[in-house]
Motif scaffolding. Structure first.
Motif, PDB file in Angstrom:
ATOM      1  N   ALA A 161       0.931  -1.212  -0.004  1.00 40.45           N
ATOM      2  CA  ALA A 161      -0.151  -0.025   0.025  1.00 40.45           C
ATOM      3  C   ALA A 161       0.828   1.338  -0.193  1.00 40.45           C
ATOM      4  O   ALA A 161       0.701   2.191  -0.822  1.00 40.45           O
ATOM      5  N   ARG A 162       1.947   1.235   0.920  1.00 40.91           N
ATOM      6  CA  ARG A 162       2.666   2.510   1.025  1.00 40.91           C
ATOM      7  C   ARG A 162       3.254   2.669  -0.255  1.00 40.91           C
ATOM      8  O   ARG A 162       3.600   3.795  -0.654  1.00 40.91           O
ATOM      9  N   LYS A 163       3.782   1.784  -1.008  1.00 43.84           N
ATOM     10  CA  LYS A 163       4.793   1.983  -2.240  1.00 43.84           C
ATOM     11  C   LYS A 163       3.750   2.099  -3.418  1.00 43.84           C
ATOM     12  O   LYS A 163       4.271   2.855  -4.555  1.00 43.84           O
ATOM     13  N   GLY A 164       2.710   1.692  -3.605  1.00 43.79           N
ATOM     14  CA  GLY A 164       1.790   1.947  -4.399  1.00 43.79           C
ATOM     15  C   GLY A 164       1.936   0.668  -5.572  1.00 43.79           C
ATOM     16  O   GLY A 164       1.397   0.928  -6.845  1.00 43.79           O
ATOM     17  N   CYS A 165       2.560  -0.171  -5.283  1.00 45.62           N
ATOM     18  CA  CYS A 165       2.822  -1.233  -6.381  1.00 45.62           C
ATOM     19  C   CYS A 165       1.678  -2.422  -6.371  1.00 45.62           C
ATOM     20  O   CYS A 165       0.770  -2.398  -5.619  1.00 45.62           O
ATOM     21  N   ASP A 166       1.528  -3.066  -7.443  1.00 45.25           N
ATOM     22  CA  ASP A 166       0.342  -4.010  -7.712  1.00 45.25           C
ATOM     23  C   ASP A 166       0.712  -5.592  -6.637  1.00 45.25           C
ATOM     24  O   ASP A 166      -0.106  -6.025  -6.163  1.00 45.25           O
ATOM     25  N   TRP A 167       1.961  -5.825  -6.901  1.00 43.76           N
ATOM     26  CA  TRP A 167       2.403  -7.173  -6.191  1.00 43.76           C
ATOM     27  C   TRP A 167       3.743  -6.778  -5.390  1.00 43.76           C
ATOM     28  O   TRP A 167       4.552  -6.207  -5.621  1.00 43.76           O
ATOM     29  N   ILE A 168       3.529  -7.476  -4.224  1.00 38.48           N
ATOM     30  CA  ILE A 168       4.850  -7.695  -3.174  1.00 38.48           C
ATOM     31  C   ILE A 168       5.323  -9.015  -3.171  1.00 38.48           C
ATOM     32  O   ILE A 168       4.571  -9.958  -2.823  1.00 38.48           O
ATOM     33  N   VAL A 169       6.410  -9.509  -3.586  1.00 36.25           N
ATOM     34  CA  VAL A 169       6.777 -10.873  -3.467  1.00 36.25           C
ATOM     35  C   VAL A 169       7.722 -10.494  -1.831  1.00 36.25           C
ATOM     36  O   VAL A 169       8.866 -10.135  -1.838  1.00 36.25           O
ATOM     37  N   ALA A 170       7.119 -11.312  -0.976  1.00 36.49           N
ATOM     38  CA  ALA A 170       7.772 -11.261   0.587  1.00 36.49           C
ATOM     39  C   ALA A 170       8.585 -12.369   0.653  1.00 36.49           C
ATOM     40  O   ALA A 170       8.389 -13.323   0.600  1.00 36.49           O
ATOM     41  N   ASN A 171       9.707 -12.028   1.486  1.00 37.06           N
ATOM     42  CA  ASN A 171      10.331 -13.303   1.633  1.00 37.06           C
ATOM     43  C   ASN A 171      11.016 -13.273   3.087  1.00 37.06           C
ATOM     44  O   ASN A 171      11.259 -11.973   3.495  1.00 37.06           O
ATOM     45  N   ASP A 172      11.124 -14.322   3.748  1.00 35.34           N
ATOM     46  CA  ASP A 172      11.378 -14.495   5.070  1.00 35.34           C
ATOM     47  C   ASP A 172      12.857 -14.536   5.201  1.00 35.34           C
ATOM     48  O   ASP A 172      13.512 -15.528   4.740  1.00 35.34           O
TER      49      ASP A 172
END
Ligand code: C5P
Length: 219
Positions: A161-172
């Protein structure tokens, strides 16, 4: 002429760390091998995309067949990214340094007995947020990454939401996962639909799955 589901699509990928000079021989940087970004570029090429690859000084060699732009600093990376636009999709896998050294010295700072250098920092541009929030000419699909050590879904959803991108690929990236610098990755894909945890797999497999998702989304 490339065949495949991404034929005719221009996709930008950023990869690797940036180096922010302190003086001609010293720099600050994030830890990044460039392995995941390189694997993503390769997977996109295999699906027929035209890939513009903007990379900082990475450990792994860039793939053959990309339009290659080598950069050193975050500001150079932003310039190269902006010069590559317009693109159909952009994947920001680079580990960009958040700060640069204010007034980097153009001569090697000499070691002097009894005195220590002091560094002052300026904030670097956020390349992902800049592109994701473009009023005109924004890529149709903007994908960011998030390295998290805790509350992965919550933090990555907020980052999307903060960055305004469509997808976030989150890694642990908790050290005990061995993911940083390793061959495997455990990611959660955050989209407008919510969070999707992928099983732990090789970075190449993550790249392939992401490229396929991208092809499906660009349709
Ligand atoms: O804010 P954070 O660094 O955690 O966000 C990570 C995401 O933002 C990655 O996709 C990274 O490539 C991108 N990023 C960027 N420019 C910056 C900092 C991060 O493009 N200055």
């Amino acid at each position: 002429f490339a065949a495949g589901p991404l034929a005719g699509q221009r996709v930008l990928v950023t990869s690797g760390p940036t180096h922010e000079p302190i003086d001609p021989v010293r720099y600050i940087a994030n830890r990044s091998s460039g392995a995941q970004g390189t694997a993503i570029a390769e997977a996109l090429l295999r699906l027929g995309a035209e890939v513009i690859f903007v990379t900082g000084p990475a450990d792994v060699a860039p793939p053959d067949g990309v339009a290659l732009h080598r950069v050193e600093t975050a500001r150079q990376m932003l310039d190269a990214v902006q010069a590559a636009l317009p693109v159909d999709a952009a994947v920001f896998a680079a580990a960009v340094a958040d700060w640069r050294v204010r007034e980097a010295s153009d001569r090697k700072i000499k070691k002097q007995a009894g005195t220590l250098p002091a560094l002052h920092f300026d904030e670097n541009p956020d390349i992902l947020a800049t592109v994701a929030q473009m009023a005109t000419g924004r890529p149709g699909l903007v994908v960011g990454f998030a390295a998290e050590t805790n509350d992965v879904v919550e933090n990555a959803t907020a980052k999307r939401a903060r960055k305004g991108c469509d997808w976030i690929v989150a890694n642990d990236v908790r050290p005990e996962t061995g993911i940083m610098g390793g061959a495997e990755n455990a990611v959660t894909l955050i989209t407008s639909e919510g969070a999707e945890a992928w099983p732990r797999m090789g970075k190449r497999a993550v790249a392939e799955r992401l490229a396929e998702r991208l092809a499906a989304a660009l349709g």
